[in-house]
Each structure stands twice: as C-alpha cells, then as structure tokens.
Design a protein around this motif. Structure first.
Motif, mmCIF file in Angstrom:
data_model
loop_
_atom_site.group_PDB
_atom_site.id
_atom_site.type_symbol
_atom_site.label_atom_id
_atom_site.label_comp_id
_atom_site.label_asym_id
_atom_site.label_seq_id
_atom_site.Cartn_x
_atom_site.Cartn_y
_atom_site.Cartn_z
ATOM 1 N N GLU A 36 0.825 -1.211 0.000
ATOM 2 C CA GLU A 36 0.000 0.000 0.000
ATOM 3 C C GLU A 36 0.858 1.260 0.000
ATOM 4 O O GLU A 36 1.613 1.511 -0.945
ATOM 5 C CB GLU A 36 -0.987 -0.023 1.190
ATOM 6 N N ASP A 37 0.813 2.035 1.079
ATOM 7 C CA ASP A 37 1.306 3.412 1.001
ATOM 8 C C ASP A 37 2.824 3.574 0.893
ATOM 9 O O ASP A 37 3.292 4.667 0.574
ATOM 10 C CB ASP A 37 0.781 4.213 2.199
ATOM 11 N N ARG A 68 0.189 -6.487 3.453
ATOM 12 C CA ARG A 68 -0.801 -5.418 3.377
ATOM 13 C C ARG A 68 -1.129 -5.152 1.917
ATOM 14 O O ARG A 68 -0.254 -4.719 1.153
ATOM 15 C CB ARG A 68 -0.298 -4.139 4.055
ATOM 16 N N LYS A 96 -7.430 0.887 5.902
ATOM 17 C CA LYS A 96 -8.565 1.821 5.781
ATOM 18 C C LYS A 96 -9.926 1.142 5.864
ATOM 19 O O LYS A 96 -10.825 1.373 5.053
ATOM 20 C CB LYS A 96 -8.442 2.636 4.479
ATOM 21 N N GLU A 127 -7.990 3.341 10.914
ATOM 22 C CA GLU A 127 -7.186 4.543 10.670
ATOM 23 C C GLU A 127 -8.012 5.722 10.187
ATOM 24 O O GLU A 127 -7.515 6.606 9.486
ATOM 25 C CB GLU A 127 -6.021 4.249 9.718
ATOM 26 N N ASP A 153 -2.702 8.171 9.444
ATOM 27 C CA ASP A 153 -3.913 8.502 8.687
ATOM 28 C C ASP A 153 -5.001 9.044 9.607
ATOM 29 O O ASP A 153 -5.731 9.975 9.249
ATOM 30 C CB ASP A 153 -4.436 7.249 7.961
#
Ligand code: COA
Ligand code: MG
Length: 290
Positions: A36-37, A68, A96, A127, A153
């Motif tokens: 993800e991020d 993730r 999320k 988050e 987040d």
C-alpha cells in the motif's frame, strides 16, 4: 493477550528487495509486507512479485508473515491478492477499514480461492474516525484476528498534530483496544515516525503498554528492539507474578479464595492477570533467535 507474539510488527515496503531480504533476521514478531502506502503506483506489480517470491523463504521462522494489500476502494486489491497468495502469507492486512462489509468483500474473494477448510485471517487497519466508531463491528467479523492502528492517517483525518503524548488520539486508541478486547482479537499500536528519537519511541511504546496494546507497528530495524523490550514483562514483573500465583495457590490449599501479597489483596482475577504475564514471558523466551 494475543495467542501469537506481536510485540513488534515491522512494515517492510514490498518494493524494497534489500529490506525484504533483511526483514526475517531482525527479531520482529511479525512482518507486514507492504503493497500500500510505501509502494509507488508504478512499483506495485514488481512489489507483488518480490513479496510472493520472498515469502516462502521466511516460513518456519518465529515470525508471523502478513501482506498489506491496497484498500477495497482501490482498483488494486484483487491483483494484490492474486499476486501474493501463492506465497502463502499467514494473514492479509487490510488498510482503511471503516465497515465490516469491506472485510466481507475481501473474505468472499479469498473464499473463492482457498482450499476447503482454509480461512486466511484478516488484520483490519483502523485509521479513520469512522473506522474507530465501527471498530467493534469490524473486529467481530469472523475473519478478523487483529486490529492495527493507523495513527498517521487517523491524525490526518482528525486534523490534529502528532504530539509526544498523543492526547488527541487517546479516545480513538482506547476505543480500538476496547473493541479488540470485546471481540477477543489482538490489537497493535500505530507507528512512531521519528527514526532518530529513541527516547520518544521508548516512551510511546510504554504508553502503548499502558493502553493495553499487544504490541506496536514499527518501520525500521532499530525500532524492533525497543518494541520487543517494552511489550515483554520485566524480570521484576515476572518475579511478582510468580510470587502472587504461588501465594494464591497456597491460600487455595488452605481452602481460602483470597490472600494478601505485599500488603495487597489478591483474588482469582489477579491470578489470571499474573498467569497472562507468565505466559507472555514464556512465549518470548521460547522464540527462536532470528
Ligand atoms: N524492514 C527491513 N529492513 C529495513 C527496513 C524495514 N522497514 N527499513 C530499513 N531497512 C534496512 C535497509 O534496507 C538497510 O539495509 P542495509 O544495511 O542492508 O543497506 C538498513 O535497514 C538500514 O536502513 P537505513 O539506511 O537506516 O534506512 P533507509 O534510509 O534505507 O530507510 C525508511 C528508511 C524509513 C525509508 C525505511 O526504514 C522504510 O521503508 N520503512 C518502512 C516504511 C513503511 O513501510 N511505511 C508504511 C507504513 S507506515
Ligand atoms: Mg495508513
């Protein structure tokens, strides 16, 4: 209270082969191999391949291996799952999450691809304000085995500054721990971003212990040791727990249900707490060195 040791849960960018190779040897209790991020959009495909090919080599170590994926609101999560499932992760971390329906969406996709009798656990990331408010409903989804705080987040959505005491997050942290405990799943704290501030990290780990977390997510090898130490009962706590259990057992042999240890009343519930401390210390001692 988690059945798996989760004192330190290390994020590892799936796009960083060097970090992936290093990760199993760092002493973390669990890894979140990330798609993800921490992974740029153009690097997602290569990251899936990296994770799939690295996962099998991590099997058999004293380490819980999760991946993730990207959130269900993106167009990436199905390809993420297709890319990494052949590597046999032990859980999927879903970011999320705001509603149990999102867990169900992933669960349905997994169920169509799993052999009968297999049900890969999901770690749900809390988050956002809505995620916190729905944390109990999320935690009670049968696939969910752990809640993971995403404090960066969450802070962004709340519009608050990160402070050492995290006072603006206290309610959210406590609500998430309450939800996890009520649903009998594990719960791990968010990350500490300042890689150079060892004292700040130690203080935040200690705060996480006081708040009732099972462990902390970390982002760098140097943070693993701090989390492992903080979420391990101290030798003094272990000695106190042993003495308490022994005194209470002696009281039971006399037909009594309560006793006094070091001037404090001890009931059966305190024995349950002491046994939890001893169990955690035992499991940490049994952990194979990385
Ligand atoms: N997992 C495994 N190994 C890691 C690591 C991690 N999260 N972070 C760093 N390392 C390794 C590096 O590859 C490097 O290995 P080497 O000595 O073989 O070269 C070594 O540890 C030292 O790293 P360092 O140079 O101090 O850090 P960096 O500048 O390479 O990386 C970050 C700093 C923050 C970019 C990196 O730690 C990172 O990517 N962390 C995870 C971020 C993340 O996943 N975020 C998403 C959730 S918040
Ligand atoms: Mg996040």
């Amino acid at each position: 209270m988690a059945s798996t040791l989760l004192r330190s849960v290390l994020y590892v960018p799936g796009s960083n082969p060097k970090a992936l190779a290093k990760a199993p040897g760092l002493g973390a209790d669990a890894l979140i191999l990330d798609l993800e991020d921490s992974v740029a959009p153009e690097a997602k495909a290569a990251a899936r391949d990296n994770i799939r090919t690295t996962l099998p080599g991590m099997a058999g170590q004293s380490l819980h291996r999760t991946v993730r994926i990207n959130g269900v609101e993106t167009s990436l999560w199905q390809a993420d799952l297709d890319g990494v499932l052949p590597g046999n992760p032990e859980a999927i971390t879903l970011p999320k999450v705001e509603h149990p329906n999102q867990v169900e969406t992933v669960a349905t996709y997994l169920a169509a691809r799993e052999p009968e009798g297999k049900s890969l656990p999901i770690w749900a990331m809390i988050e956002s304000p809505l995620g916190v408010l729905n944390a109990f409903a999320i935690a009670t989804h049968p696939r969910v085995s752990c809640l993971v705080l995403g404090t960066s987040d969450l802070g962004k959505d709340l519009g608050v500054e990160a402070t050492p005491e995290r006072e603006a997050l206290h309610t959210a942290l406590q609500m998430t721990v309450l939800a996890a405990r009520a649903a009998k799943v594990a719960v791990v704290d968010g990350v500490f971003l300042d890689l150079k501030d060892a004292a700040g990290l130690a203080a935040q780990c200690a705060q996480g212990v006081r708040f009732g977390f099972d462990g902390k997510t970390v982002i760098h090898p140097t943070q693993v040791t701090a989390a492992n130490a903080a979420f391990l009962p101290s030798p003094e706590a272990v000695t106190r727990a042993r003495a308490l259990v022994a005194s209470w057992q002696a009281a039971r042999e006399r037909g009594e249900e309560i006793c006094v240890v070091d001037g404090r009343l001890v009931e059966r519930l305190h024995v349950v707490q002491a046994e939890r401390i001893l169990d955690l210390a035992r499991r940490a001692a049994e952990k194979k060195p990385a």
